[in-house]
Write a protein that holds these residues in place. Sequence first.
Motif, mmCIF file in Angstrom:
data_model
loop_
_atom_site.group_PDB
_atom_site.id
_atom_site.type_symbol
_atom_site.label_atom_id
_atom_site.label_comp_id
_atom_site.label_asym_id
_atom_site.label_seq_id
_atom_site.Cartn_x
_atom_site.Cartn_y
_atom_site.Cartn_z
ATOM 1 N N ARG A 66 7.830 10.853 1.872
ATOM 2 C CA ARG A 66 8.068 9.787 0.908
ATOM 3 C C ARG A 66 8.389 8.482 1.626
ATOM 4 O O ARG A 66 9.131 8.467 2.601
ATOM 5 N N ILE A 67 7.818 7.413 1.092
ATOM 6 C CA ILE A 67 8.106 6.097 1.675
ATOM 7 C C ILE A 67 8.709 5.220 0.590
ATOM 8 O O ILE A 67 8.258 5.240 -0.555
ATOM 9 N N GLN A 68 9.765 4.530 0.941
ATOM 10 C CA GLN A 68 10.344 3.567 -0.012
ATOM 11 C C GLN A 68 10.190 2.178 0.595
ATOM 12 O O GLN A 68 10.456 1.979 1.788
ATOM 13 N N LEU A 69 9.798 1.234 -0.258
ATOM 14 C CA LEU A 69 9.595 -0.141 0.203
ATOM 15 C C LEU A 69 10.719 -1.016 -0.348
ATOM 16 O O LEU A 69 11.081 -0.911 -1.528
ATOM 17 N N PHE A 70 11.236 -1.872 0.524
ATOM 18 C CA PHE A 70 12.274 -2.826 0.116
ATOM 19 C C PHE A 70 11.812 -4.222 0.515
ATOM 20 O O PHE A 70 11.379 -4.435 1.650
ATOM 21 N N VAL A 71 11.891 -5.131 -0.425
ATOM 22 C CA VAL A 71 11.502 -6.507 -0.123
ATOM 23 C C VAL A 71 12.555 -7.437 -0.710
ATOM 24 O O VAL A 71 12.872 -7.326 -1.910
ATOM 25 N N ASP A 72 13.092 -8.282 0.123
ATOM 26 C CA ASP A 72 14.067 -9.276 -0.323
ATOM 27 C C ASP A 72 15.189 -8.655 -1.153
ATOM 28 O O ASP A 72 15.532 -9.140 -2.242
ATOM 29 N N GLY A 73 15.710 -7.563 -0.641
ATOM 30 C CA GLY A 73 16.900 -6.973 -1.260
ATOM 31 C C GLY A 73 16.628 -6.099 -2.458
ATOM 32 O O GLY A 73 17.577 -5.651 -3.106
ATOM 33 N N GLN A 115 10.972 -1.585 -4.284
ATOM 34 C CA GLN A 115 9.714 -1.933 -4.952
ATOM 35 C C GLN A 115 8.976 -0.660 -5.325
ATOM 36 O O GLN A 115 8.821 0.234 -4.492
ATOM 37 N N ASN A 116 8.511 -0.595 -6.565
ATOM 38 C CA ASN A 116 7.749 0.576 -7.004
ATOM 39 C C ASN A 116 6.296 0.450 -6.598
ATOM 40 O O ASN A 116 5.723 -0.633 -6.657
ATOM 41 N N PHE A 117 5.723 1.575 -6.218
ATOM 42 C CA PHE A 117 4.285 1.582 -5.927
ATOM 43 C C PHE A 117 3.797 3.030 -5.990
ATOM 44 O O PHE A 117 4.595 3.973 -5.870
ATOM 45 N N ALA A 118 2.485 3.176 -6.180
ATOM 46 C CA ALA A 118 1.902 4.521 -6.277
ATOM 47 C C ALA A 118 1.907 5.177 -4.898
ATOM 48 O O ALA A 118 1.656 4.493 -3.898
ATOM 49 N N PRO A 119 2.202 6.505 -4.827
ATOM 50 C CA PRO A 119 2.272 7.181 -3.513
ATOM 51 C C PRO A 119 0.993 7.025 -2.693
ATOM 52 O O PRO A 119 1.037 7.019 -1.461
ATOM 53 N N ALA A 120 -0.147 6.829 -3.378
ATOM 54 C CA ALA A 120 -1.408 6.664 -2.632
ATOM 55 C C ALA A 120 -1.361 5.404 -1.747
ATOM 56 O O ALA A 120 -2.195 5.241 -0.851
ATOM 57 N N LEU A 121 -0.409 4.523 -1.990
ATOM 58 C CA LEU A 121 -0.354 3.254 -1.228
ATOM 59 C C LEU A 121 0.523 3.344 0.022
ATOM 60 O O LEU A 121 0.792 2.316 0.650
ATOM 61 N N ASN A 122 0.966 4.561 0.359
ATOM 62 C CA ASN A 122 1.859 4.691 1.527
ATOM 63 C C ASN A 122 1.345 3.953 2.766
ATOM 64 O O ASN A 122 2.081 3.182 3.383
ATOM 65 N N ASN A 123 0.081 4.177 3.101
ATOM 66 C CA ASN A 123 -0.452 3.543 4.321
ATOM 67 C C ASN A 123 -0.475 2.031 4.183
ATOM 68 O O ASN A 123 -0.159 1.294 5.115
ATOM 69 N N PHE A 124 -0.844 1.583 2.974
ATOM 70 C CA PHE A 124 -0.899 0.142 2.743
ATOM 71 C C PHE A 124 0.489 -0.480 2.931
ATOM 72 O O PHE A 124 0.641 -1.538 3.557
ATOM 73 N N LEU A 183 0.865 -4.113 -6.977
ATOM 74 C CA LEU A 183 1.999 -4.309 -6.065
ATOM 75 C C LEU A 183 1.989 -5.735 -5.508
ATOM 76 O O LEU A 183 3.025 -6.416 -5.473
ATOM 77 N N LEU A 184 0.812 -6.210 -5.093
ATOM 78 C CA LEU A 184 0.729 -7.559 -4.523
ATOM 79 C C LEU A 184 1.126 -8.606 -5.570
ATOM 80 O O LEU A 184 1.793 -9.595 -5.248
#
Length: 382
Positions: free
Chosen positions: A322-329, A332-341, A366-367
Amino acid sequence: MQLENFDIELFLRDYWQQKPLLIKNPWQEWINPLDPDELAGLACEEEVESRLVIQQRPQWKVEHGPIPEARFATLPKAEWTLLVQAVDHFVPDVADLLDAFRFIPNWRIDDVMVSYAAENGGVGAHFDQYDVFLIQGLGTRRWQIGALCDETTPLLPHDELRLLARFKATEEWLLEPGDILYLPPRYAHNGVAVSEDCMTYSVGFRAPARGDLVANFCDYVLGTLTDDDRYSDPGLAAAKNSGEISAEALKNLQQMVADKLLDADSFRSWFGCYSTSRKYVDDDIKPEKALTTSQLLKHLQRGEILLRNPTSRFAFVRDDDRIQLFVDGEPQNFAPALNNFVETLCANTIVATDTDLLNSSATIELLTALFNQGSLVFADDD
Ligand code: SIN
Ligand code: CO
């Protein structure tokens, strides 16, 4: 810009966080990325953090920015320094300097501070709490380093500057354009311009204080607790002495605290937010106009380039797959298929647009979310 003649593995093994190192011009071709006039211009701006340090022997005077433009004409010929913080937020060529140091994780980076000193200018002997690469941009500076300092090291009485009461140089170098001096935290140092037009770029790192980690993480944990989450003692044994707080009760109470403080999932989520908070959180970075996903897609199809906002912080954490993305505190939600992105997004300052990306509605979503919160910007918005 990349470091050419520099052994990263050797540096990390023998110097990082251990001892100073003079790195003689390791660039293929050093190009000073900012003119002194542009730096002065930045110091006049309201949203830029800057200060002037002027030696009026035996006193040190500090003037805080924004510096009135007319002030520069009234400065003495020598013995002053202008310091501007976070120049990487405003000048892409200065931000590019950071690329040379990406072998250190982004979350450790603070900013690139730029100084301009008139002849004999300096900010006095001092120590910092952070690692720093001092890149000589223009002119020549004499750097002296001294002992390792700590909280007990005597300082000169001064309201704003933490200058050392005593400084004995143990080593000394003359830095020419392109040379770099790496200093670990707490080494006494003193840099004096020995030419006119002396510019130094300080690539500064940050290391959270344990006190800040405890205070901020506890605040976060507190926000997750409910009032009915309480101590309970079903099956309580009759007290032998009603005045005693039993070892068992203490163990259970402490466990209540420890369970929350040692929860790896919440620490991960909290630290992702904490470490990606922007340096100047109060600055509004939202775009004037939010875009829909189809509008954003149209911009990309026209060949426009999305960049990470230079003031934004991006990081991801990994927990097994599992990857979790954090941006500016913010998480961020995103589909698991976007892990590499997401991993690529965090590793690069430019969003690479290819056909796969343009055809993926999850990526465009996401963008768009990141654009609408101001963390991504189009390249020609500058
Ligand atoms: C300077 O650039 O003059 C000061 C940098 C430092 O000592 O940290
Ligand atoms: Co310093």
